[in-house]
Design a protein around this motif. Structure first.
Motif, mmCIF file in Angstrom:
data_model
loop_
_atom_site.group_PDB
_atom_site.id
_atom_site.type_symbol
_atom_site.label_atom_id
_atom_site.label_comp_id
_atom_site.label_asym_id
_atom_site.label_seq_id
_atom_site.Cartn_x
_atom_site.Cartn_y
_atom_site.Cartn_z
ATOM 1 N N PHE A 40 -18.212 19.061 -8.793
ATOM 2 C CA PHE A 40 -16.867 18.506 -9.371
ATOM 3 C C PHE A 40 -16.231 18.249 -10.869
ATOM 4 O O PHE A 40 -15.604 18.571 -10.809
ATOM 5 C CB PHE A 40 -16.697 17.014 -7.957
ATOM 6 C CG PHE A 40 -15.426 16.475 -8.657
ATOM 7 C CD1 PHE A 40 -14.746 16.790 -7.764
ATOM 8 C CD2 PHE A 40 -14.657 15.829 -9.477
ATOM 9 C CE1 PHE A 40 -13.326 16.215 -7.825
ATOM 10 C CE2 PHE A 40 -13.600 15.125 -10.284
ATOM 11 C CZ PHE A 40 -12.715 15.963 -8.888
ATOM 12 N N VAL A 100 -12.501 20.139 -11.699
ATOM 13 C CA VAL A 100 -11.089 19.510 -12.617
ATOM 14 C C VAL A 100 -11.726 20.368 -13.882
ATOM 15 O O VAL A 100 -10.116 20.047 -14.627
ATOM 16 C CB VAL A 100 -12.399 18.129 -12.816
ATOM 17 C CG1 VAL A 100 -10.976 17.124 -14.052
ATOM 18 C CG2 VAL A 100 -11.954 17.199 -11.691
ATOM 19 N N ILE A 112 -8.767 21.265 -11.306
ATOM 20 C CA ILE A 112 -9.396 21.497 -9.287
ATOM 21 C C ILE A 112 -7.762 21.659 -9.200
ATOM 22 O O ILE A 112 -6.009 22.006 -9.027
ATOM 23 C CB ILE A 112 -9.204 20.181 -9.656
ATOM 24 C CG1 ILE A 112 -10.019 20.108 -7.964
ATOM 25 C CG2 ILE A 112 -8.085 19.253 -9.110
ATOM 26 C CD1 ILE A 112 -10.857 18.986 -8.068
ATOM 27 N N LEU A 163 -16.251 15.349 -18.510
ATOM 28 C CA LEU A 163 -15.082 14.994 -17.994
ATOM 29 C C LEU A 163 -13.800 14.068 -18.207
ATOM 30 O O LEU A 163 -13.218 14.420 -18.875
ATOM 31 C CB LEU A 163 -15.976 14.653 -16.459
ATOM 32 C CG LEU A 163 -14.662 13.667 -15.749
ATOM 33 C CD1 LEU A 163 -13.945 15.368 -15.218
ATOM 34 C CD2 LEU A 163 -15.405 12.656 -14.500
ATOM 35 N N LEU A 172 -10.242 15.110 -19.278
ATOM 36 C CA LEU A 172 -9.511 14.262 -18.852
ATOM 37 C C LEU A 172 -8.042 13.485 -19.793
ATOM 38 O O LEU A 172 -7.405 13.390 -19.502
ATOM 39 C CB LEU A 172 -9.672 13.202 -17.961
ATOM 40 C CG LEU A 172 -10.691 12.783 -16.868
ATOM 41 C CD1 LEU A 172 -10.579 11.923 -15.865
ATOM 42 C CD2 LEU A 172 -9.528 13.900 -15.903
ATOM 43 N N PRO A 231 -5.425 17.239 -18.996
ATOM 44 C CA PRO A 231 -6.202 16.531 -17.343
ATOM 45 C C PRO A 231 -5.738 17.613 -16.227
ATOM 46 O O PRO A 231 -6.599 17.241 -15.619
ATOM 47 C CB PRO A 231 -5.065 15.022 -17.426
ATOM 48 C CG PRO A 231 -4.108 14.847 -18.547
ATOM 49 C CD PRO A 231 -4.902 16.479 -19.211
ATOM 50 N N PRO A 265 -8.871 6.528 -20.149
ATOM 51 C CA PRO A 265 -8.225 8.128 -19.772
ATOM 52 C C PRO A 265 -8.028 8.184 -18.271
ATOM 53 O O PRO A 265 -7.201 9.180 -17.960
ATOM 54 C CB PRO A 265 -9.360 8.950 -20.169
ATOM 55 C CG PRO A 265 -10.789 7.714 -20.109
ATOM 56 C CD PRO A 265 -9.513 6.181 -20.825
ATOM 57 N N ARG A 267 -4.411 6.806 -16.611
ATOM 58 C CA ARG A 267 -3.687 7.480 -16.988
ATOM 59 C C ARG A 267 -3.056 8.281 -15.625
ATOM 60 O O ARG A 267 -1.607 8.967 -15.285
ATOM 61 C CB ARG A 267 -3.438 8.286 -19.025
ATOM 62 C CG ARG A 267 -3.783 7.472 -19.714
ATOM 63 C CD ARG A 267 -3.203 8.235 -21.131
ATOM 64 N NE ARG A 267 -4.444 8.856 -20.765
ATOM 65 C CZ ARG A 267 -4.084 10.641 -21.363
ATOM 66 N NH1 ARG A 267 -2.682 10.738 -22.155
ATOM 67 N NH2 ARG A 267 -4.907 11.318 -21.210
ATOM 68 N N LEU A 268 -3.711 9.020 -15.090
ATOM 69 C CA LEU A 268 -3.819 10.076 -14.232
ATOM 70 C C LEU A 268 -3.081 9.537 -12.477
ATOM 71 O O LEU A 268 -3.994 8.276 -12.207
ATOM 72 C CB LEU A 268 -4.869 11.238 -14.373
ATOM 73 C CG LEU A 268 -4.763 11.281 -15.351
ATOM 74 C CD1 LEU A 268 -6.572 11.919 -15.324
ATOM 75 C CD2 LEU A 268 -4.082 12.597 -15.967
#
Lengths: 309, 330
Positions: free
Chosen positions: A244, A248, A252, A289, A293, A297, B126, B129-130
């Motif tokens: 996963f 990402v 993704i 990851l 991000l 992101p 982090p 924020r998404l």
């Protein structure tokens, strides 16, 4: 230099496996916007499906290439069916509901597979079903031959899995970008309701997406089990999460992104573990990851999509 | 409201609760003040209540999905454990030993909470924020990172963990922590901050458009929730007197998620009821340990398919009884 090349070989072989699993995540996310937590466990089921078929054919007594092929294809078919069943009974009834509902269900399915496979056996046999928590040995489907070019240790297993994995990736790339089904899939991914209005059978596209993704996970499982033969019901957990992360990382929902992400993750794990911190191998994916991000992101190949209200 | 009234209102639950807990502790104690099986179960249930209510602040109020609560528990537990072990023979001058021990434990718990809150900030910044489900995967990853780190750090005892912790947790401490957690959740829900969280849960885009600082509120809620997970961890390890990474696996996180989902995302009393029911039910199901996780997963799937809002939905217990509702809301 030899060490560097050895890490390259190992990293590539791990990376292609991550990439194969990541493709399943990315395709399902693309059409459903759902993190299919159970994907790692479908991979685990693939390994066990291969084990049962191999036992049935007597691969451990008399290995042959034909039998290896049957094991490979059989596991893929079983997992594709499993993926379709999961979609039909667990995810489809929830498709109109909040996304969180489907996510929790996915976690439930994942746990059901992991712990269901550890229950006491119902069907007795050489390897009972469910197999229980003890690790099982996966028989070698064909004779192992080792090469040592430039002092780098490579087996024919590495070569076969690299070729098969890359072949599958190109096949998928062809399906998604060159066939009618792939066009339908991309349309559903863009906007499912409009795609439905345009005469695309959305349910059928989603079912086939699950079948394809789960089949790829099974293929990855057999390739791994051939060279690292110990399998147990929890083996899907970590590769599942890492794949996963790879998805990402690449962005993704993006097919090429998943491939590149898988390879980068495999290589960086191998190099960081090999040169710097060997015992932190499993933490690297998560560190990666968080960095992704923070920094980008949407992933390497991802695009920012405007929020639709 | 003037200041004395506010202070009274904040302190009231504790003023009523502490004497009651004191009596309760005496009632379930065995001969010579020893711990009965009932007391142990009650403490575990209380810790589960703290976990479920605090996770509900993120998963229920804010509508974000965290599945790494056990990771924050571990941070709080190890911080507190290191402090109490290091100060085991120490005494604060001029105070009786028993009181000084309790003060040090209080300090250890607060330090555990602070450390867990700091981790919550690092993880939340982090990922919050998404939009979308990133928090789920990052918290899951965080849970695993914490496990890997602990198993590789000699200072933290690696896989064997820290043993020989002083026994500090008792019903009184757990009870106070439960009261504080529930009061925090209830008061939060009624505050400006809580309203913002609910707005984010209902429609993040709309909330943002109305000028709500969505990321800020989400991160703050997440930090509060992590701190209380740390508190629960500190209480847990000083009850079982052992601090190992095995107590804080992903499975533990899922247990808490099941409690929150079963009780109803957004309902404080729902979380309390579900945590109590599951704690006691599992105590009765000791013989079928291997079916426990399967049961959890089937429960999750069945709930989502039939009643995705859980038992109480976003309502509280008193919302179900019209008479009580008037009293509470007035």
């Amino acid at each position: 230099m030899t060490e560097f090349l050895q890490h390259l070989v190992n990293g590539l072989s791990v990376g292609t496996i991550y990439a194969l699993i990541a493709l399943g995540y990315t395709m399902v996310y693309g059409v459903l916007k759902l993190i299919n937590f159970a994907h790692g466990d479908v991979y685990m089921v693939g390994a066990f499906a291969g084990l049962y078929i191999a036992r049935g054919l007597g691969v451990d007594q008399e290995p042959s290439l034909a039998k290896a092929g049957v094991v490979f294809v059989g596991a893929i078919v079983i997992c594709a069916a499993l993926g379709v069943a999961i979609e039909r009974f667990a995810y489809r009834p929830l498709r109109q509901r909040a996304r969180l509902t489907a996510l929790i269900t996915a976690i439930g399915v994942s746990f059901l597979l992991e712990y269901g496979f550890q229950l006491p056996p119902v069907i007795d046999g050489e390897v009972p079903f469910p197999p229980g928590p003890t690790p099982r040995f996966f028989p070698e489907p064909f004779a192992r031959v080792d090469f040592e070019p430039l002092g780098v240790h490579i087996s024919n297993y590495d070569i076969v899995s690299l070729i098969v994995a890359v072949g599958f990736m190109f096949a998928l790339q062809y399906i998604v970008y060159r066939t009618k089904f792939g066009t339908a899939m991309r349309a559903v991914s863009f906007d499912a309701s409009v795609a439905g209005l345009m005469g695309i059978n959305v349910n059928r596209v989603i079912v086939w997406t699950f079948a394809l993704g789960s089949g790829l996970a099974a293929a990855a499982a057999i390739l791994v089990a051939g060279s690292r033969p110990s399998i147990n019901p929890l083996l899907g957990l970590l590769p599942g999460i890492k794949a996963f992360v790879a998805a990402v990382f690449g962005g993704i929902g993006n097919v090429q992104g998943a491939m590149v992400g898988g390879l980068i993750l495999g290589l960086s794990e191998e190099y960081v573990a090999g040169y710097l911190l060997s015992s932190y191998r499993d933490g690297i994916a998560f560190a990666l990851l968080i960095i992704v991000l923070l920094w980008r992101p949407e992933g390497l190949f991802g695009r920012v999509r405007a929020e639709k209200v | 409201m003037d200041l004395p009234k506010i202070l009274l209102r904040s302190a009231l639950p504790l003023l009523i609760g502490i004497p009651l807990l004191w009596i309760f502790q005496g009632a379930v104690a065995g001969p010579g003040g020893s711990e009965t099986a009932m007391a142990v179960i009650l403490m575990m249930a209380g810790i589960n209540v703290i976990l479920a209510v605090s996770l509900n602040v993120v998963n229920g109020f804010t509508g974000q999905f965290s599945i790494g609560h056990a990771g924050f528990m571990a941070v709080g537990a190890y911080t507190a454990a290191k402090i109490t072990v290091a100060t085991n023979s120490l005494e604060i001058v001029g105070i009786p030993t028993a009181v000084s021990d309790q003060l040090i434990f209080l300090f250890a718990m607060v330090a555990g909470m602070a450390m867990a809150a700091l981790m919550g900030l690092l993880v939340g910044m982090p990922s919050l924020r998404l939009r979308g489900d990133y928090l789920a995967i990052v918290t899951l990853g965080f849970n695993e990172i914490i496990r890997v780190l602990i198993e590789n750090t000699e200072f933290l005892g690696q896989a064997t963990g820290i043993s020989g912790l002083p026994k500090r947790t008792n019903i009184l401490w757990v009870g106070i922590a439960v009261i504080v957690t529930i009061a925090m959740a209830r008061r939060l829900l009624g505050s400006t901050h809580g309203r913002a969280l609910l707005a984010i849960r209902e429609d993040e885009v709309a909330a943002e458009a109305m000028g709500v600082d969505t990321t800020g509120y989400k991160v703050r809620a997440f930090v509060i929730s992590s701190a209380f997970a740390g508190l629960a961890g500190a209480l847990l390890v000083h009850q079982i007197q052992l601090c190992t990474p095995r107590s804080f696996t992903f499975i533990k996180s899922i247990e808490v998620v099941v409690m929150v989902v079963l009780g109803g995302m957004g309902s404080v009393t729902g979380s309390v009821v579900a945590a109590l029911v599951l704690s006691f039910a599992l105590e009765g199901l000791r013989d079928v340990q291997q079916y426990r996780m399967v049961m959890y997963s089937v429960l999750l799937i069945a709930l989502m398919l039939t009643r995705p809002t859980g038992i109480f939905g976003t309502r509280e217990i008193w919302d179900l009884i019209p008479k009580l509702r008037k009293k509470v809301s007035s």
